[in-house]
Scaffold this motif. Structure first.
Motif, PDB file in Angstrom:
ATOM      1  N   ILE A 145       0.859  -1.183   0.000  1.00 46.81           N
ATOM      2  CA  ILE A 145       0.000   0.000   0.000  1.00 46.81           C
ATOM      3  C   ILE A 145       0.896   1.234   0.000  1.00 46.81           C
ATOM      4  N   ILE A 146       0.607   2.208  -0.859  1.00 48.35           N
ATOM      5  CA  ILE A 146       1.400   3.429  -0.886  1.00 48.35           C
ATOM      6  C   ILE A 146       0.615   4.565  -0.240  1.00 48.35           C
ATOM      7  N   SER A 147       1.340   5.365   0.525  1.00 47.65           N
ATOM      8  CA  SER A 147       0.725   6.418   1.316  1.00 47.65           C
ATOM      9  C   SER A 147       1.618   7.638   1.303  1.00 47.65           C
ATOM     10  N   GLY A 148       1.009   8.834   1.349  1.00 49.76           N
ATOM     11  CA  GLY A 148       1.839  10.029   1.345  1.00 49.76           C
ATOM     12  C   GLY A 148       1.118  11.247   1.863  1.00 49.76           C
ATOM     13  N   SER A 149       1.912  12.238   2.245  1.00 52.76           N
ATOM     14  CA  SER A 149       1.412  13.506   2.777  1.00 52.76           C
ATOM     15  C   SER A 149       1.774  14.643   1.838  1.00 52.76           C
ATOM     16  N   SER A 150       0.780  15.453   1.436  1.00 55.75           N
ATOM     17  CA  SER A 150       1.018  16.644   0.613  1.00 55.75           C
ATOM     18  C   SER A 150       1.727  16.281  -0.684  1.00 55.75           C
ATOM     19  N   ALA A 151       2.975  16.721  -0.875  1.00 51.58           N
ATOM     20  CA  ALA A 151       3.714  16.332  -2.077  1.00 51.58           C
ATOM     21  C   ALA A 151       3.813  14.818  -2.179  1.00 51.58           C
ATOM     22  N   GLY A 152       3.949  14.156  -1.033  1.00 53.00           N
ATOM     23  CA  GLY A 152       3.973  12.691  -1.028  1.00 53.00           C
ATOM     24  C   GLY A 152       2.642  12.100  -1.440  1.00 53.00           C
ATOM     25  N   ALA A 153       1.553  12.755  -1.063  1.00 52.36           N
ATOM     26  CA  ALA A 153       0.222  12.293  -1.471  1.00 52.36           C
ATOM     27  C   ALA A 153       0.035  12.467  -2.972  1.00 52.36           C
ATOM     28  N   MET A 154       0.525  13.586  -3.499  1.00 55.29           N
ATOM     29  CA  MET A 154       0.490  13.780  -4.946  1.00 55.29           C
ATOM     30  C   MET A 154       1.281  12.679  -5.644  1.00 55.29           C
ATOM     31  N   THR A 155       2.421  12.338  -5.065  1.00 52.86           N
ATOM     32  CA  THR A 155       3.294  11.335  -5.664  1.00 52.86           C
ATOM     33  C   THR A 155       2.636   9.962  -5.715  1.00 52.86           C
ATOM     34  N   VAL A 156       2.013   9.541  -4.612  1.00 53.38           N
ATOM     35  CA  VAL A 156       1.446   8.185  -4.600  1.00 53.38           C
ATOM     36  C   VAL A 156       0.202   8.091  -5.477  1.00 53.38           C
ATOM     37  N   LEU A 157      -0.600   9.150  -5.511  1.00 56.96           N
ATOM     38  CA  LEU A 157      -1.752   9.146  -6.417  1.00 56.96           C
ATOM     39  C   LEU A 157      -1.283   9.098  -7.871  1.00 56.96           C
ATOM     40  N   GLN A 158      -0.249   9.871  -8.179  1.00 56.03           N
ATOM     41  CA  GLN A 158       0.310   9.878  -9.538  1.00 56.03           C
ATOM     42  C   GLN A 158       0.908   8.520  -9.882  1.00 56.03           C
ATOM     43  N   ALA A 159       1.587   7.911  -8.909  1.00 54.36           N
ATOM     44  CA  ALA A 159       2.239   6.620  -9.155  1.00 54.36           C
ATOM     45  C   ALA A 159       1.209   5.547  -9.490  1.00 54.36           C
ATOM     46  N   ASP A 160       0.121   5.498  -8.760  1.00 56.29           N
ATOM     47  CA  ASP A 160      -0.895   4.493  -9.057  1.00 56.29           C
ATOM     48  C   ASP A 160      -1.580   4.795 -10.388  1.00 56.29           C
ATOM     49  N   TYR A 161      -1.853   6.079 -10.649  1.00 60.40           N
ATOM     50  CA  TYR A 161      -2.480   6.489 -11.912  1.00 60.40           C
ATOM     51  C   TYR A 161      -1.637   6.051 -13.107  1.00 60.40           C
ATOM     52  N   GLU A 162      -0.332   6.334 -13.068  1.00 63.19           N
ATOM     53  CA  GLU A 162       0.529   5.989 -14.202  1.00 63.19           C
ATOM     54  C   GLU A 162       0.704   4.482 -14.332  1.00 63.19           C
ATOM     55  N   LYS A 163       0.729   3.770 -13.215  1.00 67.47           N
ATOM     56  CA  LYS A 163       0.848   2.308 -13.280  1.00 67.47           C
ATOM     57  C   LYS A 163      -0.396   1.696 -13.906  1.00 67.47           C
ATOM     58  N   ARG A 164      -1.557   2.200 -13.559  1.00 65.89           N
ATOM     59  CA  ARG A 164      -2.809   1.670 -14.108  1.00 65.89           C
ATOM     60  C   ARG A 164      -2.969   2.011 -15.587  1.00 65.89           C
ATOM     61  N   ASP A 165      -2.289   3.080 -16.010  1.00 64.11           N
ATOM     62  CA  ASP A 165      -2.345   3.463 -17.425  1.00 64.11           C
ATOM     63  C   ASP A 165      -1.170   2.916 -18.219  1.00 64.11           C
ATOM     64  N   HIS A 166      -0.340   2.076 -17.573  1.00 65.59           N
ATOM     65  CA  HIS A 166       0.768   1.387 -18.258  1.00 65.59           C
ATOM     66  C   HIS A 166       1.719   2.370 -18.939  1.00 65.59           C
ATOM     67  N   ARG A 167       2.051   3.461 -18.235  1.00 61.82           N
ATOM     68  CA  ARG A 167       2.969   4.452 -18.786  1.00 61.82           C
ATOM     69  C   ARG A 167       4.383   3.883 -18.899  1.00 61.82           C
ATOM     70  N   GLU A 168       5.173   4.505 -19.742  1.00 59.91           N
ATOM     71  CA  GLU A 168       6.550   4.063 -19.971  1.00 59.91           C
ATOM     72  C   GLU A 168       7.356   4.052 -18.672  1.00 59.91           C
TER      73      GLU A 168
END
Length: 307
Positions: A145-168
């Motif tokens: 499970i990935i978790s983050g605060s502020s910039a870290g929260a932006m990072t984990v949401l972005q990380a899951d988004y890009e993984k689900r979209d199969h980004r390079e």
């Protein structure tokens, strides 16, 4: 010895077990070297050995991508709580791409976009390290499970988004791997394609956000399709598509929500994990919470933060 004295003796002997939490072990490792910087992770775990592999909570600290540390004191309760609950808690370094940069905005988005990309890349590297060392670290790779605060929260949401979209950018991770859950304290997703749309259903996500947050938008800031999409915007997309999530709106509160749920909402966070990640419940839950006694500074915005 009579029964009353015997009972009193047992109480004295057992009291330390109730007063003092189980000892937590901390180990520090280097998981990558990038731009001549050693990136480290702290691994918190209970000293009680477990036969079966344990779930892992990977944490990314906040600080606007310009400051912050993986072992800041304000995260201690969060780490210890979940380590004591049988999680391997991992707090990581990442490269701070907004150091020395001006305040980001719609027309000055490249520095922020670059900073997010660096942080996400480092999260993937840390994740890959955990996958490769899962056996020795006693980690259940199906429950990261990935978790983050502020910039870290932006990072984990972005990380899951890009993984689900199969980004390079996700190629460092195995094709079949997906994060089991996401916990975001005042986060968002940067997108050039409008409100994020997921090729594969996202991980069950727990959003916390203050409705008066001016630093990380509660709803969204956009110019045509380009923008930063906050928790309200993302939760709306989740609801439309039937993705499981829980969304706490802290009414009238600013960016403070990036921190205090990690001390004041620990049982609620644990319950989300047990319901949505372990039991795989397909709930869509929204909670609007107004705390009449909590005072909040709602004035912090990018202009005042990035001075």
């Amino acid at each position: 010895m009579n029964r009353r004295k015997l009972t009193a003796l047992f109480i004295v002997l057992l009291t330390p077990l109730f007063l003092y939490p189980e000892e937590i072990r901390k180990e520090t490792r280097i998981f990558a070297v990038k731009d001549q910087q050693e990136l480290k992770m702290d691994i918190y775990s209970s000293c009680t050995s477990s036969v079966s592999a344990q779930p892992c909570l990977l944490f990314v600290f906040g600080g606007g991508f310009k400051e912050g540390t993986r072992d800041a004191a304000l995260y201690t309760d969060y780490f210890r709580y979940f380590a004591d609950k049988g999680f391997q808690v991992v707090s990581i370094d990442y490269r701070l791409g907004m150091k020395g940069q001006k305040a980001p905005g719609i027309f000055n988005n490249k520095p922020l976009q670059h900073a997010i990309a660096l942080a996400v890349e480092d999260v993937y590297s840390a994740t890959n390290y955990l996958l490769q060392h899962a056996g020795e670290l006693n980690i259940d790779t199906s429950k990261i499970i990935i978790s983050g605060s502020s910039a870290g929260a932006m990072t984990v949401l972005q990380a899951d988004y890009e993984k689900r979209d199969h980004r390079e950018t996700t190629r460092v991770l195995p094709d079949g791997f997906q994060y089991a859950g996401v916990i975001a304290f005042a986060g968002s997703v940067f997108s050039k394609e409008g409100t994020p749309s997921y090729d594969t259903a996202p991980a069950p996500t727990l959003f916390f956000h203050g409705s008066k947050d001016k630093l990380v938008p509660y709803n969204k800031t956009r110019f045509f399709k380009l923008g930063v999409f906050g928790s309200k915007s993302l939760a709306k997309r989740f609801k439309e598509q039937g993705y499981p999530y829980t969304f706490y709106t802290m009414e009238g509160i600013g960016h403070d929500v990036s921190e205090y749920p990690m001390t004041e909402f620990l049982p609620e966070i644990e319950q989300f994990i047990r319901n949505f990640v372990f039991d795989k419940k397909q709930w869509m839950l929204e909670i609007y919470l107004k705390d009449k006694f909590r005072k909040s500074d709602t004035s912090t915005d990018p202009g005042s933060y990035y001075k």
